[in-house]
Enzyme design. Structure first.
Site, PDB file in Angstrom:
ATOM      1  N   MET A 280       0.220  13.484  -0.754  1.00  0.00           N
ATOM      2  CA  MET A 280       1.057  14.561  -0.193  1.00  0.00           C
ATOM      3  C   MET A 280       1.086  15.731  -1.158  1.00  0.00           C
ATOM      4  SD  MET A 280       4.262  12.334   1.226  1.00  0.00           S
ATOM      5  CE  MET A 280       4.032  10.698   1.963  1.00  0.00           C
TER       6      MET A 280
ATOM      7  N   HIS B 148      -4.890   8.438   2.995  1.00  0.00           N
ATOM      8  CA  HIS B 148      -4.250   9.235   4.042  1.00  0.00           C
ATOM      9  C   HIS B 148      -3.841  10.582   3.443  1.00  0.00           C
ATOM     10  CE1 HIS B 148      -0.447   9.490   6.863  1.00  0.00           C
ATOM     11  NE2 HIS B 148      -1.326  10.426   7.126  1.00  0.00           N
TER      12      HIS B 148
ATOM     13  N   ASP C 145       1.210   3.914  11.392  1.00  0.00           N
ATOM     14  CA  ASP C 145       1.797   4.128  10.067  1.00  0.00           C
ATOM     15  C   ASP C 145       3.204   4.687  10.210  1.00  0.00           C
ATOM     16  OD1 ASP C 145       2.265   4.721   7.398  1.00  0.00           O
ATOM     17  OD2 ASP C 145       0.783   6.333   7.283  1.00  0.00           O
ATOM     18  N   GLY C 146       4.172   3.944   9.672  1.00  0.00           N
ATOM     19  CA  GLY C 146       5.548   4.424   9.641  1.00  0.00           C
ATOM     20  C   GLY C 146       6.511   3.469  10.323  1.00  0.00           C
ATOM     21  N   GLY C 147       7.396   2.893   9.511  1.00  0.00           N
ATOM     22  CA  GLY C 147       8.441   2.031  10.069  1.00  0.00           C
ATOM     23  C   GLY C 147       7.955   0.699  10.611  1.00  0.00           C
TER      24      GLY C 147
ATOM     25  N   SER D  12       1.061   0.275   2.069  1.00  0.00           N
ATOM     26  CA  SER D  12       1.165   1.632   1.523  1.00  0.00           C
ATOM     27  C   SER D  12       1.799   1.560   0.140  1.00  0.00           C
ATOM     28  CB  SER D  12       2.036   2.487   2.441  1.00  0.00           C
ATOM     29  OG  SER D  12       2.470   3.621   1.719  1.00  0.00           O
TER      30      SER D  12
ATOM     31  N   MET E 102       0.687   8.339  13.849  1.00  0.00           N
ATOM     32  CA  MET E 102       1.888   8.289  13.011  1.00  0.00           C
ATOM     33  C   MET E 102       3.079   7.864  13.873  1.00  0.00           C
ATOM     34  SD  MET E 102       1.111   8.994   9.899  1.00  0.00           S
ATOM     35  CE  MET E 102       2.800   8.982   9.274  1.00  0.00           C
TER      36      MET E 102
ATOM     37  N   GLY F 200       4.804   0.005   4.156  1.00  0.00           N
ATOM     38  CA  GLY F 200       5.258   0.261   2.792  1.00  0.00           C
ATOM     39  C   GLY F 200       6.494  -0.542   2.478  1.00  0.00           C
ATOM     40  N   SER F 201       7.646  -0.035   2.911  1.00  0.00           N
ATOM     41  CA  SER F 201       8.907  -0.664   2.506  1.00  0.00           C
ATOM     42  C   SER F 201       9.025  -2.114   2.974  1.00  0.00           C
ATOM     43  CB  SER F 201      10.097   0.166   2.990  1.00  0.00           C
ATOM     44  OG  SER F 201       9.898   0.610   4.291  1.00  0.00           O
TER      45      SER F 201
ATOM     46  N   HIS G 120      -3.423   1.308   1.389  1.00  0.00           N
ATOM     47  CA  HIS G 120      -3.148   2.616   1.988  1.00  0.00           C
ATOM     48  C   HIS G 120      -2.573   3.531   0.909  1.00  0.00           C
ATOM     49  CE1 HIS G 120      -2.256   5.219   5.471  1.00  0.00           C
ATOM     50  NE2 HIS G 120      -1.134   5.533   4.838  1.00  0.00           N
TER      51      HIS G 120
ATOM     52  N   MET H 159      -2.133  13.861   3.511  1.00  0.00           N
ATOM     53  CA  MET H 159      -1.114  14.703   4.142  1.00  0.00           C
ATOM     54  C   MET H 159      -1.080  16.003   3.343  1.00  0.00           C
ATOM     55  SD  MET H 159       1.587  11.702   4.875  1.00  0.00           S
ATOM     56  CE  MET H 159       0.735  10.635   3.717  1.00  0.00           C
TER      57      MET H 159
ATOM     58  N   GLY I 151       5.751  12.100   5.501  1.00  0.00           N
ATOM     59  CA  GLY I 151       6.461  12.690   4.359  1.00  0.00           C
ATOM     60  C   GLY I 151       7.143  11.679   3.462  1.00  0.00           C
ATOM     61  N   PHE I 152       7.711  10.653   4.080  1.00  0.00           N
ATOM     62  CA  PHE I 152       8.470   9.693   3.285  1.00  0.00           C
ATOM     63  C   PHE I 152       8.326   8.279   3.839  1.00  0.00           C
ATOM     64  CE2 PHE I 152      10.401  13.805   2.765  1.00  0.00           C
ATOM     65  CZ  PHE I 152      10.611  13.872   1.394  1.00  0.00           C
ATOM     66  N   GLY I 153       8.437   7.320   2.935  1.00  0.00           N
ATOM     67  CA  GLY I 153       8.493   5.927   3.358  1.00  0.00           C
ATOM     68  C   GLY I 153       9.908   5.594   3.803  1.00  0.00           C
TER      69      GLY I 153
ATOM     70  N   ASP J 243      -1.157   7.203   0.075  1.00  0.00           N
ATOM     71  CA  ASP J 243      -0.588   8.402   0.697  1.00  0.00           C
ATOM     72  C   ASP J 243      -0.634   9.579  -0.261  1.00  0.00           C
ATOM     73  OD1 ASP J 243       0.353   7.558   3.333  1.00  0.00           O
ATOM     74  OD2 ASP J 243       1.652   6.185   2.221  1.00  0.00           O
TER      75      ASP J 243
HETATM   76  C1  DX5 Z   1       4.649   8.330   5.534  1.00  0.00           C
HETATM   77  C2  DX5 Z   1       3.453   7.613   4.966  1.00  0.00           C
HETATM   78  C3  DX5 Z   1       3.505   6.141   5.169  1.00  0.00           C
HETATM   79  C4  DX5 Z   1       4.671   5.462   4.493  1.00  0.00           C
HETATM   80  C5  DX5 Z   1       4.971   4.202   5.240  1.00  0.00           C
HETATM   81  O1  DX5 Z   1       4.418   9.686   5.520  1.00  0.00           O
HETATM   82  O2  DX5 Z   1       2.271   8.072   5.564  1.00  0.00           O
HETATM   83  O3  DX5 Z   1       2.283   5.527   4.820  1.00  0.00           O
HETATM   84  O4  DX5 Z   1       4.436   5.158   3.166  1.00  0.00           O
HETATM   85  O5  DX5 Z   1       6.117   3.638   4.713  1.00  0.00           O
HETATM   86  P1  DX5 Z   1       7.064   2.689   5.568  1.00  0.00           P
HETATM   87  O6  DX5 Z   1       6.268   1.487   5.945  1.00  0.00           O
HETATM   88  O7  DX5 Z   1       8.170   2.374   4.615  1.00  0.00           O
HETATM   89  O8  DX5 Z   1       7.522   3.473   6.769  1.00  0.00           O
HETATM   90 ZN    ZN Z   2       0.384   6.935   5.294  1.00  0.00          ZN
END
Ligand code: DX5
Ligand code: ZN
Length: 217
Positions: free
Chosen positions: A36, A65, A175-177, A7, A136, A197-198, A32, A67, A141-143, A34
């Site tokens: 928003m 993706h 997706d997420g964490g 991401s 999800m 992502g992170s 990926h 959102m 909303g956030f990484g 994102d």
């Molecule tokens: C969250 C996004 C994710 C996010 C994942 O709303 O859809 O794609 O960037 O980031 P990490 O891997 O850091 O959770």
């Molecule tokens: Zn995403």
């Protein structure tokens, strides 16, 4: 075959081209992206203009993706900008079936994303149209948020639906964490595309992180 979709939300946006080249070399299977709108989620990120400009720099699959509250209004724009997979949210304010059909008619792959509180059974109605289901594993909303282990039964349930009804072409994305530990849990529950992502961008060795996510030793 497990695929990794980094991401770019956590990448260095001032050096997006360099980041994408590094991901290509590191073995990313797709990118990926994102999107928003500050309405469906609080955060605001990027839109079709940025996607078109990075489209000229790479042949990686663009896994977009959305959102956003009204994906139906922007399907054409995102496909024109270079999306290969366009994923909309079940919870958005659009006619889901019509939107998915429109995506498919434009020769793009269609995905449906579910927020954590959404029942997995909602996918049943769309299995014959879908190319991808995104479960999800954080609130969108956030990484950088923590993986919700409570989503494991949902991942398993969606995998059962895909297999039991023989829709084996449908990818199951999470997706997420996602990191080396949580991706292992997601993969053993049936996910085959890992978004991260992170976990990737916090490291200076993207190749190693991608390998860890695939749980290749
Ligand atoms: C969250 C996004 C994710 C996010 C994942 O709303 O859809 O794609 O960037 O980031 P990490 O891997 O850091 O959770
Ligand atoms: Zn995403």
């Amino acid at each position: 075959m497990i695929k990794i979709s980094p991401s770019i939300l956590s990448s260095d946006f001032s050096n997006l081209e360099t980041e994408i080249k590094k991901l290509e070399t590191a073995g990313a299977d797709m990118l990926h992206i994102d999107v928003m709108d500050g309405h469906f989620v609080d955060n605001i990120t990027i839109g079709p203009t940025v996607i078109s400009s990075i489209r000229k720099k790479t042949n990686l699959i663009f896994d977009v993706h959305l959102m956003i509250s009204r994906p139906d209004k922007y399907i054409d724009d995102f496909i024109k900008s270079g999306a290969d997979i366009l994923t909309i949210h079940f919870e958005s304010q659009s006619n889901i079936k019509e939107s998915l059909i429109k995506i498919k008619q434009k020769n793009c792959l269609a995905g449906l994303a579910l927020k954590p509180k959404t029942d997995p059974d909602v996918v049943l109605e769309y299995l014959n149209i879908l190319d991808l289901i995104l479960v999800m594993t954080v609130e969108p909303g956030f990484g950088g948020q923590e993986f919700m282990s409570s989503m494991i039964p949902k991942i398993k349930r969606v995998r059962e639906y895909i297999n039991n009804f023989s829709f084996n072409n449908i990818d199951l994305q999470v997706d997420g964490g996602l990191n080396n530990i949580t991706s292992k849990k997601a993969i053993s529950s049936g996910a085959n595309i890992i978004v991260a992502g992170s976990y990737i961008f916090k490291s200076n060795n993207y190749k190693n992180q991608i390998k860890n996510l695939k749980n290749l030793k």
